[in-house]
Write a protein that holds these residues in place. Structure first.
Motif, PDB file in Angstrom:
ATOM      1  N   UNK A  50     -23.444 -21.452   5.961  1.00 30.06           N
ATOM      2  CA  UNK A  50     -22.754 -20.714   7.035  1.00 30.06           C
ATOM      3  C   UNK A  50     -23.286 -19.285   7.124  1.00 30.06           C
ATOM      4  N   UNK A  51     -23.301 -18.754   8.311  1.00 29.18           N
ATOM      5  CA  UNK A  51     -23.688 -17.353   8.513  1.00 29.18           C
ATOM      6  C   UNK A  51     -22.497 -16.422   8.312  1.00 29.18           C
ATOM      7  N   UNK A  52     -21.312 -16.938   8.595  1.00 31.44           N
ATOM      8  CA  UNK A  52     -20.091 -16.139   8.507  1.00 31.44           C
ATOM      9  C   UNK A  52     -18.968 -17.020   7.958  1.00 31.44           C
ATOM     10  N   UNK A  53     -18.272 -16.516   6.944  1.00 34.11           N
ATOM     11  CA  UNK A  53     -17.196 -17.290   6.311  1.00 34.11           C
ATOM     12  C   UNK A  53     -15.872 -16.548   6.437  1.00 34.11           C
ATOM     13  N   UNK A  54     -14.889 -17.244   6.984  1.00 35.57           N
ATOM     14  CA  UNK A  54     -13.517 -16.726   7.023  1.00 35.57           C
ATOM     15  C   UNK A  54     -12.698 -17.546   6.019  1.00 35.57           C
ATOM     16  N   UNK A 102      -2.523 -13.707  -9.763  1.00 32.86           N
ATOM     17  CA  UNK A 102      -2.394 -14.501  -8.539  1.00 32.86           C
ATOM     18  C   UNK A 102      -3.546 -15.495  -8.428  1.00 32.86           C
ATOM     19  N   UNK A 103      -3.215 -16.720  -8.065  1.00 34.11           N
ATOM     20  CA  UNK A 103      -4.218 -17.777  -7.980  1.00 34.11           C
ATOM     21  C   UNK A 103      -5.293 -17.453  -6.934  1.00 34.11           C
ATOM     22  N   UNK A 104      -4.906 -16.886  -5.806  1.00 39.48           N
ATOM     23  CA  UNK A 104      -5.883 -16.567  -4.767  1.00 39.48           C
ATOM     24  C   UNK A 104      -6.893 -15.532  -5.260  1.00 39.48           C
ATOM     25  N   UNK A 105      -6.399 -14.464  -5.874  1.00 37.12           N
ATOM     26  CA  UNK A 105      -7.289 -13.421  -6.387  1.00 37.12           C
ATOM     27  C   UNK A 105      -8.248 -13.993  -7.425  1.00 37.12           C
ATOM     28  N   UNK A 106      -7.729 -14.875  -8.271  1.00 38.09           N
ATOM     29  CA  UNK A 106      -8.562 -15.468  -9.305  1.00 38.09           C
ATOM     30  C   UNK A 106      -9.642 -16.361  -8.701  1.00 38.09           C
ATOM     31  N   UNK A 107      -9.274 -17.156  -7.699  1.00 36.22           N
ATOM     32  CA  UNK A 107     -10.255 -18.024  -7.044  1.00 36.22           C
ATOM     33  C   UNK A 107     -11.379 -17.214  -6.398  1.00 36.22           C
ATOM     34  N   UNK A 108     -11.022 -16.107  -5.776  1.00 32.60           N
ATOM     35  CA  UNK A 108     -12.038 -15.254  -5.157  1.00 32.60           C
ATOM     36  C   UNK A 108     -12.934 -14.617  -6.219  1.00 32.60           C
ATOM     37  N   UNK A 109     -12.347 -14.287  -7.359  1.00 30.74           N
ATOM     38  CA  UNK A 109     -13.135 -13.713  -8.456  1.00 30.74           C
ATOM     39  C   UNK A 109     -14.102 -14.767  -9.012  1.00 30.74           C
ATOM     40  N   UNK A 110     -13.623 -15.995  -9.148  1.00 29.18           N
ATOM     41  CA  UNK A 110     -14.491 -17.085  -9.594  1.00 29.18           C
ATOM     42  C   UNK A 110     -15.666 -17.269  -8.644  1.00 29.18           C
ATOM     43  N   UNK A 111     -15.375 -17.202  -7.349  1.00 31.54           N
ATOM     44  CA  UNK A 111     -16.434 -17.358  -6.349  1.00 31.54           C
ATOM     45  C   UNK A 111     -17.438 -16.219  -6.429  1.00 31.54           C
ATOM     46  N   UNK A 112     -16.957 -15.017  -6.671  1.00 34.36           N
ATOM     47  CA  UNK A 112     -17.865 -13.874  -6.830  1.00 34.36           C
ATOM     48  C   UNK A 112     -18.851 -14.115  -7.972  1.00 34.36           C
ATOM     49  N   UNK A 113     -18.329 -14.609  -9.091  1.00 31.83           N
ATOM     50  CA  UNK A 113     -19.184 -14.867 -10.246  1.00 31.83           C
ATOM     51  C   UNK A 113     -20.193 -15.972  -9.937  1.00 31.83           C
ATOM     52  N   UNK A 114     -19.729 -17.017  -9.263  1.00 31.15           N
ATOM     53  CA  UNK A 114     -20.629 -18.113  -8.885  1.00 31.15           C
ATOM     54  C   UNK A 114     -21.735 -17.600  -7.961  1.00 31.15           C
ATOM     55  N   UNK A 115     -21.377 -16.742  -7.026  1.00 33.25           N
ATOM     56  CA  UNK A 115     -22.380 -16.181  -6.111  1.00 33.25           C
ATOM     57  C   UNK A 115     -23.403 -15.347  -6.868  1.00 33.25           C
ATOM     58  N   UNK A 116     -22.945 -14.617  -7.882  1.00 39.45           N
ATOM     59  CA  UNK A 116     -23.874 -13.862  -8.730  1.00 39.45           C
ATOM     60  C   UNK A 116     -24.822 -14.820  -9.453  1.00 39.45           C
ATOM     61  N   UNK A 175     -25.706 -17.782  -8.523  1.00 40.07           N
ATOM     62  CA  UNK A 175     -26.588 -18.413  -7.531  1.00 40.07           C
ATOM     63  C   UNK A 175     -27.497 -17.402  -6.832  1.00 40.07           C
ATOM     64  N   UNK A 176     -27.234 -16.119  -7.077  1.00 41.77           N
ATOM     65  CA  UNK A 176     -27.932 -15.029  -6.365  1.00 41.77           C
ATOM     66  C   UNK A 176     -27.754 -15.209  -4.853  1.00 41.77           C
ATOM     67  N   UNK A 177     -26.491 -15.353  -4.483  1.00 40.20           N
ATOM     68  CA  UNK A 177     -26.106 -15.620  -3.096  1.00 40.20           C
ATOM     69  C   UNK A 177     -25.213 -14.502  -2.574  1.00 40.20           C
ATOM     70  N   UNK A 178     -25.541 -13.993  -1.404  1.00 43.35           N
ATOM     71  CA  UNK A 178     -24.702 -12.984  -0.760  1.00 43.35           C
ATOM     72  C   UNK A 178     -23.975 -13.623   0.417  1.00 43.35           C
TER      73      UNK A 178
END
Length: 208
Positions: free
Chosen positions: A22-26, A113-127, A129-132
């Motif tokens: 995706x080019x843009x994620x909501x 909070x589960x939402x904050x944690x999920x977003x943090x997990x995704x941040x680490x995964x993106x790091x 994967x070297x994905x922005x």
């Protein structure tokens, strides 16, 4: 392509295929929290096959609770349990040690909070994967979205739609064969730097 999708606990392959392409994620954060979804669950490949890792949450006495407001139930030592499960499943995989130091803090620091944690997990995964990502969050809930491809259905763990993803080598392939659409951690530990190429090459089947 612009998409709307839920942040989930170490997203499965289908979620990451949608996000990577995706080019843009909501991110949908304003809907009601439902049980038995990938919001607080992920699946890995254990010695005995498919293994669920569930994050316990505190359910409100009210019937409805917004995803963004749901707190994690930390009386259970789930972080320690999940990390031990990952060690047991993947310590012999080719790339576990490569990513171990980046992931370990997620299982040692308290979560609110589960939402904050999920977003943090995704941040680490993106790091890893070297994905922005070009991402934002919803401000209000809308049932019908016209200007984005709606992948919110992928959050439902009980009514998961089959996805015809390519196989890759998994730790216990010789015991139980290939298990598709597991947590991104399975792909990462087995494929390492090639994980992003794999995700970019896959296609999600449309909602039936």
């Amino acid at each position: 392509m612009s998409i709307i999708i839920h942040p989930t606990y170490f997203p499965n392959i289908a979620h990451l295929v949608a996000i990577v392409n995706a080019n843009e994620i909501k991110f949908e954060v304003d809907d009601n929290f439902l049980k038995q979804t990938y919001r607080n669950r992920t699946y890995i490949y254990g010695a005995n096959g498919k293994l669920a890792l569930n994050i316990p949450v505190i359910h409100s006495q009210k019937n409805r609770q917004k995803y963004r407001d749901v707190k994690v139930f930390n009386e259970e030592k789930w972080q320690s349990l999940h990390w031990k499960s990952l060690l047991s499943a993947y310590r012999t995989s080719p790339f576990f040690e490569y990513y171990e130091d980046e992931l370990l803090p997620l299982f040692t620091k308290k979560v609110d909070y589960i939402l904050d944690f999920n977003l943090k997990c995704l941040d680490v995964i993106c790091d890893c994967l070297q994905l922005e990502l070009n991402m934002s969050k919803t401000q209000t809930y809308q049932k019908h979205i016209e200007d984005k491809t709606d992948y919110r259905y992928l959050v439902n763990a009980k009514k998961e739609q089959y996805q015809n993803f390519d196989t890759y080598t998994q730790v216990f392939n010789d015991k139980h064969g290939f298990i598709p659409n597991l947590s991104i951690l399975d792909l990462l530990f087995n494929e390492g730097p090639n994980a992003l190429n794999y995700l970019e090459s896959q296609i999600i089947s449309p909602l039936l």
